[in-house]
Structure formats: C-alpha cells, structure tokens
Write a protein that holds these residues in place. Structure first.
Motif, PDB file in Angstrom:
ATOM      1  N   VAL A  56       0.936  -1.335  -0.062  1.00 42.18           N
ATOM      2  CA  VAL A  56       0.172   0.049  -0.057  1.00 42.18           C
ATOM      3  C   VAL A  56       0.948   1.365  -0.061  1.00 42.18           C
ATOM      4  CG1 VAL A  56      -1.806   1.323   1.163  1.00 42.18           C
ATOM      5  CG2 VAL A  56      -1.637  -1.152   1.061  1.00 42.18           C
ATOM      6  N   ALA A  57       2.033   1.264   0.841  1.00 45.22           N
ATOM      7  CA  ALA A  57       2.749   2.436   0.851  1.00 45.22           C
ATOM      8  C   ALA A  57       3.621   2.412  -0.329  1.00 45.22           C
ATOM      9  CB  ALA A  57       3.698   2.249   1.979  1.00 45.22           C
ATOM     10  N   GLN A  58       4.044   1.378  -0.814  1.00 44.00           N
ATOM     11  CA  GLN A  58       4.868   1.423  -2.214  1.00 44.00           C
ATOM     12  C   GLN A  58       3.633   2.026  -3.156  1.00 44.00           C
ATOM     13  OE1 GLN A  58       5.736  -2.815  -2.573  1.00 44.00           O
ATOM     14  NE2 GLN A  58       7.634  -2.467  -1.924  1.00 44.00           N
ATOM     15  N   ARG A  59       2.653   1.615  -3.180  1.00 47.90           N
ATOM     16  CA  ARG A  59       1.879   2.131  -4.437  1.00 47.90           C
ATOM     17  C   ARG A  59       1.372   3.625  -4.080  1.00 47.90           C
ATOM     18  NH1 ARG A  59      -2.383  -0.989  -3.959  1.00 47.90           N
ATOM     19  NH2 ARG A  59      -0.928  -2.611  -4.725  1.00 47.90           N
ATOM     20  N   LEU A  60       1.467   4.007  -2.827  1.00 48.51           N
ATOM     21  CA  LEU A  60       0.978   5.302  -2.557  1.00 48.51           C
ATOM     22  C   LEU A  60       2.420   6.259  -3.410  1.00 48.51           C
ATOM     23  CD1 LEU A  60      -0.547   7.613  -1.447  1.00 48.51           C
ATOM     24  CD2 LEU A  60       0.379   7.296   0.621  1.00 48.51           C
ATOM     25  N   ARG A  65       6.164   0.777 -10.791  1.00 49.64           N
ATOM     26  CA  ARG A  65       5.723  -0.321  -9.995  1.00 49.64           C
ATOM     27  C   ARG A  65       6.284  -1.482 -10.881  1.00 49.64           C
ATOM     28  NH1 ARG A  65       0.191   2.208  -9.407  1.00 49.64           N
ATOM     29  NH2 ARG A  65       0.679   4.130  -8.064  1.00 49.64           N
ATOM     30  N   SER A  66       6.884  -2.416  -9.966  1.00 45.89           N
ATOM     31  CA  SER A  66       7.069  -3.868 -10.706  1.00 45.89           C
ATOM     32  C   SER A  66       5.979  -4.651 -10.023  1.00 45.89           C
ATOM     33  CB  SER A  66       8.504  -4.455 -10.188  1.00 45.89           C
ATOM     34  OG  SER A  66       8.925  -4.291  -8.867  1.00 45.89           O
ATOM     35  N   LYS A  67       5.912  -4.699  -8.918  1.00 44.11           N
ATOM     36  CA  LYS A  67       4.640  -5.791  -8.360  1.00 44.11           C
ATOM     37  C   LYS A  67       3.157  -4.920  -8.589  1.00 44.11           C
ATOM     38  CE  LYS A  67       7.776  -7.948  -5.957  1.00 44.11           C
ATOM     39  NZ  LYS A  67       7.609  -8.676  -4.825  1.00 44.11           N
ATOM     40  N   ASN A  96       4.169 -13.534 -12.248  1.00 52.34           N
ATOM     41  CA  ASN A  96       4.931 -12.141 -11.865  1.00 52.34           C
ATOM     42  C   ASN A  96       4.691 -11.453 -10.606  1.00 52.34           C
ATOM     43  OD1 ASN A  96       6.099 -11.445 -14.967  1.00 52.34           O
ATOM     44  ND2 ASN A  96       4.065 -12.438 -15.311  1.00 52.34           N
ATOM     45  N   GLY A  97       4.295 -12.203  -9.844  1.00 54.52           N
ATOM     46  CA  GLY A  97       4.030 -11.548  -8.276  1.00 54.52           C
ATOM     47  C   GLY A  97       3.139 -10.441  -8.618  1.00 54.52           C
ATOM     48  N   SER A  98       2.201 -10.400  -9.293  1.00 55.12           N
ATOM     49  CA  SER A  98       1.026  -9.366  -9.408  1.00 55.12           C
ATOM     50  C   SER A  98      -0.044 -10.029  -8.723  1.00 55.12           C
ATOM     51  CB  SER A  98       0.574  -9.097 -10.700  1.00 55.12           C
ATOM     52  OG  SER A  98       1.923  -8.424 -11.349  1.00 55.12           O
ATOM     53  N   ALA A  99      -1.124  -9.149  -8.242  1.00 62.33           N
ATOM     54  CA  ALA A  99      -2.244  -9.614  -7.810  1.00 62.33           C
ATOM     55  C   ALA A  99      -3.541  -8.847  -8.757  1.00 62.33           C
ATOM     56  CB  ALA A  99      -2.521  -9.118  -6.526  1.00 62.33           C
ATOM     57  N   VAL A 100      -4.692  -9.575  -8.835  1.00 63.22           N
ATOM     58  CA  VAL A 100      -5.611  -9.192  -9.750  1.00 63.22           C
ATOM     59  C   VAL A 100      -7.031  -9.030  -8.732  1.00 63.22           C
ATOM     60  CG1 VAL A 100      -7.306 -10.037 -11.223  1.00 63.22           C
ATOM     61  CG2 VAL A 100      -4.786 -10.917 -11.547  1.00 63.22           C
ATOM     62  N   VAL A 101      -7.530  -7.896  -8.852  1.00 64.98           N
ATOM     63  CA  VAL A 101      -8.564  -7.569  -8.352  1.00 64.98           C
ATOM     64  C   VAL A 101      -9.833  -7.611  -9.354  1.00 64.98           C
ATOM     65  CG1 VAL A 101      -9.885  -5.918  -6.711  1.00 64.98           C
ATOM     66  CG2 VAL A 101      -7.547  -5.453  -7.131  1.00 64.98           C
TER      67      VAL A 101
END
Lengths: 340, 340
Positions: A56-60, A65-67, A96-101
């Motif tokens: 969350v902090a990373q995204r903010l 972004r890589s993740k 790829n260590g990504s998440a999907v909503v």
DNA sequence: ATTAGTTGTGAAAACGTTTACATAAATCCA
DNA sequence: TGGATTTATGTAAACGTTTTCACAACTAAT
C-alpha cells in the motif's frame, strides 16, 4: 486477547541492522551501490524481523511499479468462458508476483461504473475490461484519463484500444458450414443480445456460411433477445413450434445452448435425429452431455494471457499503437449434429 | 500524447473551496461539526474537481475503515460451487462499497502461500479462505497474527475459527437414502480426495444412510483418489467392470459426476435403468443433462453471504467467539435415479 | 599536501489521507 | 465587561515507502 501484532516495517529492519531506512530500501530494490557487508546485515535483519514490504505504501509513493495490481472487470463470472479468461490472466499475474482484483458486474452498467471507481481509487496499475456495450463511456473515460486498459471479447466503437477477442465470424461460419455439409438445409440461429458486438459477428458468420454454400437465409429463424438461459428456452420453444421446423439449431453461447437443450429434452425430441444442435462456446461438461455436444471452442485461457501481456506492454509504453489480437476458434465435432 | 491527468486530491479541493484539507476530509467523512455554508462550498468543489478519494492513502493512514478491501482465497475457480460462493461474497461487498481481491490457488499450497503474502501486504481488511487442507499453517499464522479470517467449506483442525460450510453428512445421507428408498441395494460411492475433510463427512453420510436402512456397507465400492474429472472417469470404469455391478453411483462432487457421466455414456449404459446416478453439487447445467441429474444442492451463494457477514463482524469485534455456520443442503430430485 | 573524484550512507521530502491538538471567533453567563 | 465555554477551522504529525540531495570518508591525481 487477540491483538494485531505490529508488523515489521523499514524502520524496524533499519534499527535492527543499524542503518537508515534508505539503505534498507536500497537493499530491497537491489541497488548495487550498497556495500556487501551492509547488504548482508540488512538481509539478516529482514529475515529475523519477518519483514514484508507494505504494498500500500509502495503504491502510494511510487509510480514505477514492478509488483502490479491489475483490475479485472468481468461481465458474468458464471459464464465458463470468462472463467477461462480469468484463469489465463491470473496465471500470468501469479508468475509475475502481481495481484488481480476482480469485479463481476453482471452485465449491469451501473455496477460496472462503481467498480471502475473503486479500482481507480485503489490505484490499480491497469485494467482488463469486457465493456458492457460497444459505446461504454466509463471505459472511454478511463482511457482518456491516461489509464492502461485492454479490452477483451469486445472493443470500443469510438476509441482505438487494445483488444483481444475470438474470431467470432469465422467460428460461426465453421459451425454452420459443418451443419450444411451434413445435409441440413434449414438451420436456425438463436442469437445473443443484439446490442453486443459479438452477437452481430456471429450472425454475420452464420449468413456468410449460407451464402458460401448457396443456401437461402431465412431471417425468420434468426432470433434472439438476451444472452441468457431463459432466452434460450423461449426461442427454442418458438422455433420448435414452427410449421416448417428447422432440422438444426446453432446457438450463440453456452447459456442459450443450455436453454435449448432443456427445451428439446422436455419435448422428448431426439438429438441429433430429430433436431441437431451446435453451440458457440465449448464447455468442460460438453463431453458428458448425452449426446456429447458439438461446439465452437473459444480459447479463453489464451485470450486472458494475451490480454495481460498486452496490458503489461501498455503500462510500460503507454504510447504504443493499440493492438488488435484475434484468437482463433476451433470446432469441436461430437455427436449432437449426427453423422453423414 | 497520452499523459495521465493528475487527479484531484484533497489539496485540490481544499484550495478550490478556500478551506484546509482537514475540513474537506471532515466533509467527506460526514463530520457534523462543519458549518453548512462551508460544507456546501466544499461539496461544490468536490463536484467541479471530479474528486475521488484515494483508497490507497486511506488504507495506509487509517485502521478504522469503512470501505473495505477483502481478500478471497479460492481453491478452484473452475468449480461452479466456488463461483456461487464468490457471487455471494461479491454481492454483499458491492452493496457495501467494498472491493474483493480474488486469488485462485488451484489447490496448490505454495500458491496459496504466495497469495496470502500478497494480500497481507496489500493490507486487506480481512480474508475469506477455503484452506487447502485441514492443517493449513499459513492460514493459522494469519489468524495468530491477528488478522480477521473466515473459512469456508472446511475449517482448521488446530484452531477455533469462523467457519461456514454445508451440512455434508446430512446431504450425503439424503442422497443415498433416496436411492435406497427407490430400491437400490448396491450403491457405490466415488469419493473426493480423502485428505479433504468434506470427503470424510460425505462418506460418513453415505455409511449412516446404509446403517439407518439396515443395508450392509461394502467398503470395496467406496472409492476415491482425487477430486477431479479424471478420477471420476477412472473409478467409474473400475466400478462398472465389477462382476457384481452396482445399480447406482453416488458421486462426491460435480467433477467426479462429470467423469462418471462421460464413462457411462461411452459404455452406452442407460441412465437410470442400467445405472442410476446422484451427485453432490447441483450445477446450473444439471437440468439440461439427458436425463436431468438428481443432485445434492449446496447453497454456495448463501455460504458466501454468511461468510462475508461473519467477516465484517469479526473485523468489528475481533474477540467475538468463533461461529460455526452449517448451511443446509437440498436434494434436487430429477430423473437420473429412476422412479419407483 | 591539497584538490578532485568516488563511494557509501543518511536526512528529509513526498505520496494523499486521517486525526490529535491548537487556536480564532462567536456566544454565553455573571 | 470580562472570563468561560462553545463552535468551527486550521496546523501538523503520522502511516510506510521511494527518491533526491547532501555529505562524510576514502581514493586518486596533482
């Protein structure tokens, strides 16, 4: 007593390793500038503290972004075709260590809009959408605001955008051609919702096959209202009640197929002797039907994969020209059309 | 040129309305302390600027969230039962302005762990999980770290946790009782993966029905390896090859049912005259089968709803005693078992 | 021995919120 | 009239990162 353990943060790790948080961040991001000695100390501290970065902090904070977090808007999660698409997307994301909503909007434009808003404010890195209709302003706005978007199954009429979809026309053509070659002369087509682009493409394929084999098209046996089970039942009833009954039905998606099957079953008609059927959408239970169903297979998994690949590319170079990927279909011939 | 528009933030709105960001925040959160006049000005500014709150920043800052992000861990998104569960969860989430992140781990514990890590660092507000097995340490850790967790379909053996599941034993009992009452004396049971708790519960129901009606249980016709299609095919083949062939089969989930159906179809046996079948899991295509399938219906949608309700409660009061919700099943009687 | 360049590290700002605290203005009561 | 209270608003810190900039300690070059 159950209290949330305070989780380790950069600060924790930093003090544990006796360095600043900046250094820890550098280690985490593989910055080659840090001394090996410090790197090791930091890595040890990361281990012992059980640190996990806070996305969350990373995204903010960062735009780079890589993740990734991918937003996925699905019209109908009950449709096994979309489930295949989801699996394709998800497989790639996982690797790829990504998440999907996932937002399942059930063909409801209002709900679609709400989900777009939510995903936007979750600042997802990109969207994969099957727009609820061809002129989908919410999706257009998304693109105009500079978000990375890939469409599946249907494009946008006003905007040039990345699209991945099946070759609907060809798929329909092959299905109908198969019936014609088996000797059928009067083939009905139960279409999906006429407002959806894919519906039109499948109709076009149906007509093209007739033209190609010199068969007259009877507009009266091309019918459709919505893309669901009920519609399949109703229209099959109408078709079967016709004085000059079709000898075969081509259904435009798996739900319509089910509706047709149930109706045929109730009227105790023999498949394929009394009525043949071929459906768009191959589904995993098609081989367990009695008789097994001849169907046009869409490669949903591949569509999903191509879509997320395109999305990653688009995120990296937002100005790349939009691509239009057409995925082939495959006619799975089984027993529901009879043999020559 | 395509550049991401800079989106409106509190700051934008604040300067537009000529107030501080704190005031804007108060308006957004419905704090009654603000003067009506200022409130109106702020609301106007919000409108004109097209402001949407940034959920990432909200999540980073506050622990007291109304717009929740829910993490959902699903063992197999291809299984229509779980699709129903997802729909139930998602419906509720939608109604509450929450979003759902889905991770489909395909029964792979490693993948499950990765997803747990991701969702954790996305700081989701709570988890709904179908643990990959009864002794799932990753889920246990999650709970021990103070996260809100609700389990579906299966609980955790070591830990007392909120669980929502079907009444598997009763469901199996009813299915088998139905067969017995129709006069079947030799009923096989194709089970799922013996390691999964639900498998055991369904076996228990199968046995209980035999006991209850004074029928001998033959352990040789209770067989199962995995919970998938292939396993259904294999075991059906073995059963049909038996010298003293069963007159009926009770399958423990929808994939096994499909495998059984395909095999029976291939051997051109008549359902229900030569072999009757009843399956666990009612699926939307059950009525379109020929003959329509008698099946134990799990109320997946309700299970999902109850699960997310429980999760919301758990988030609000983390110390509430764990609940154990058992959702009834329903036997959908159709033609695959024959009539008396 | 002084200067210039290099290397590794830390301090601090920034992302967009929420929220505790401070404070100014308005109202009240004696 | 003046102090106490209430009301409305602003200031600033905090959440956990990334990233720019500065700087100290070396090394190299003169």
């Amino acid at each position: 007593m159950k209290t949330a353990k305070t989780v380790a943060s950069l600060k924790t790790v930093a003090s544990l390793a006796g360095v600043s948080i900046a250094t820890v961040s550098r280690v985490l991001n593989g910055d080659p500038v840090v001394k090996d000695e410090t790197r090791l100390a930091v890595q040890r501290a990361i281990k012992t503290s059980g640190y996990h970065p806070n996305r969350v902090a990373q995204r903010l904070r960062s735009t780079n972004r890589s993740k990734k977090l991918i937003g996925l808007l699905i019209p109908d999660i009950q449709n096994p075709f979309y489930v295949d698409v989801i699996r394709g997307i998800e497989e790639y994301a996982y690797a790829n260590g990504s998440a999907v909503v996932i937002g399942n909007f059930s063909q409801d434009p209002k709900r679609e809009k709400l989900y777009i808003d939510i995903l936007r404010s979750e600042s997802v890195d990109g969207f994969i959408v099957a727009p609820s209709h061809g002129k989908d302003e919410d999706v257009e706005e998304l693109i105009n605001d500079g978000h990375a978007v890939v469409c599946i199954d249907r494009g946008l009429s006003n905007l040039n955008v990345d699209v991945v979809k099946s070759d609907n026309e060809k798929g329909a053509f092959n299905a109908v051609a198969h019936l014609i070659k088996l000797g059928h002369k009067r083939i009905a087509h139960i279409t999906g919702d006429p407002a959806i682009p894919t519906t039109q493409e499948r109709i076009a394929g149906y007509i093209a096959a007739h033209k190609h084999y010199g068969l007259r098209v009877d507009q009266k046996i091309i019918k459709g209202k919505e893309s669901n089970f009920i519609s399949g039942v109703e229209i099959t009833k109408q078709l079967l009640a016709l004085p000059e009954r079709p000898t075969a039905i081509f259904t435009a998606n798996n739900l319509l197929t089910l509706g047709a099957l149930e109706t045929i079953l109730q009227q105790e008609l023999k498949i394929p002797e009394e009525i043949a059927i071929v459906g768009f959408d191959d589904v995993y239970w098609a081989t367990s039907l009695n008789p097994p169903l001849t169907a046009v297979r869409q490669h949903g998994f591949e569509i999903g994969q191509r879509a997320i690949e395109l999305l990653y590319q688009r995120i990296q170079q937002p100005d790349r020209l939009p691509a239009n990927v057409i995925v082939k279909t495959e006619l799975m011939i089984r027993r529901s059309c009879g043999f020559k």
